[in-house]
Structure formats: structure tokens, C-alpha cells
Design an enzyme around this catalytic site. Sequence first.
Site, short mmCIF file in Angstrom:
data_model
loop_
_atom_site.label_atom_id
_atom_site.label_comp_id
_atom_site.label_asym_id
_atom_site.label_seq_id
_atom_site.Cartn_x
_atom_site.Cartn_y
_atom_site.Cartn_z
N THR A 136 -4.15 -3.54 -1.87
CA THR A 136 -3.66 -2.47 -1.01
C THR A 136 -3.19 -1.36 -1.93
O THR A 136 -2.90 -1.59 -3.11
CB THR A 136 -2.50 -2.91 -0.10
OG1 THR A 136 -1.44 -3.42 -0.90
CG2 THR A 136 -2.94 -3.94 0.91
N SER A 137 -3.14 -0.15 -1.39
CA SER A 137 -2.80 1.01 -2.22
C SER A 137 -1.32 1.12 -2.53
O SER A 137 -0.95 1.65 -3.58
CB SER A 137 -3.24 2.29 -1.51
OG SER A 137 -4.63 2.27 -1.31
N THR A 138 -0.47 0.65 -1.63
CA THR A 138 0.97 0.80 -1.84
C THR A 138 1.70 -0.52 -1.60
O THR A 138 1.20 -1.42 -0.93
CB THR A 138 1.56 1.86 -0.88
OG1 THR A 138 1.38 1.42 0.46
CG2 THR A 138 0.91 3.21 -1.08
N GLN A 160 2.45 -1.95 2.08
CA GLN A 160 1.38 -2.48 2.92
C GLN A 160 1.33 -4.00 2.81
O GLN A 160 0.29 -4.59 2.54
CB GLN A 160 0.04 -1.87 2.51
CG GLN A 160 -0.04 -0.37 2.76
CD GLN A 160 -1.33 0.21 2.20
OE1 GLN A 160 -1.64 0.04 1.03
NE2 GLN A 160 -2.06 0.91 3.04
#
Length: 188
Positions: free
Chosen positions: A8-10, A13
Site C-alpha cells: 500500500t502507498s501509505t 491503509q
Amino acid sequence: MLVGYARTSTLDQVAGYEDQIEHLKRLGVEKVFAEQASAMGERPQLAACLDFLRDGDTLIVTRLDRLCRSTAHFCEVFDRLERKGAAIRVLDLGIDTSSPTGRMVAEIVVAVAAFERRLLLERQRVGIAAAKAQGKYRGRAPTARRRFAEVIELRRAGVLPAEIAIRLGISRSSVFRALREAKASAMP
């Protein structure tokens, strides 16, 4: 061996991150590489995953965008795994490159995405040209140029160019350019 990659990007999440890992484990993935990092930055777990894969292994991802940031990147990963004798399975697209049909589908996805990218860039060029013709488009002002007044002020305060560059987060050449332009505009 089935190997999974989840991302996930962050950090916030969490649900999506855990869902990917659980999904991969339900499929019988023996080793999962997982990280929470932007696709554009460094991804040490992806690098470790790609290094880990061997002949006959299959890399499984839940969605293609979890693995690759662009079609060019997908091509790199696809080619690297092909040379190792490993396959890729992308669950959301139903791609499994362990079969000739799956490999063909992956190649078609790459080709279509590259075609779409070329169309997008062409439309962007046309739009920019039209905006320029109407005098509405000037492009982005260079970041360092916006800081020229600060450069001059710091230099007048006795700060050396190298220190100015560090303080303002711009290159030394930008500092010297600002100083040259200030000197040229001060001349009669």
C-alpha cells in the site's frame, strides 16, 4: 514456490494492506514480501522479492498497481522474471504468465497500456500547443527562479553562495544565476 508481494502507498491503509496479505496466504503463498511505500520511491521489499524468485516460482499480486508503477516498469519486471524462469499471476486481471495464453494476455496488457500512454501524451501536446497559441500557457516557473529575491537578500547579508543553496534547497548554479541576473539588471 508461490511468492506473494503486497503493498500500500501509505501507512494508514491498514485494511487494504492486511487484506492483500490474507488473500495471498489463502492462495497458499509460502513467502510474502510486504511493504507500505509509495510506488515512486524506494521499495526494498519488492527488490528483495524479485531477487528471491527462482526458476519455476510464481509471483502473485492481488492487483497490478500494487506491483508496478507504470507499463514500462511492468515490462522490466516481466522481462526479469522471464529470464529467471519465474511467472507472474495478477489476480484482478486474471493474468497468469505460466501459460502461453497468460503470457500473451500480459503482453497485450502492456501493449494497450503503452498505446494509451502515447495517446495521452499526444492529447497533452495538442492541448498545450492550443493554450500557448491563445497565450494561456506559459509552463511552470522554475522553482529556483521564485527564490531569486531571497538569494539576493541572503547574499547582501554576507551569506556565501554554497550556504545560500543549502538554506534555500536550490543548486549552487541557481544561486550564481540569480546573482548574475541581479548584477546585470543593476547595470545602467
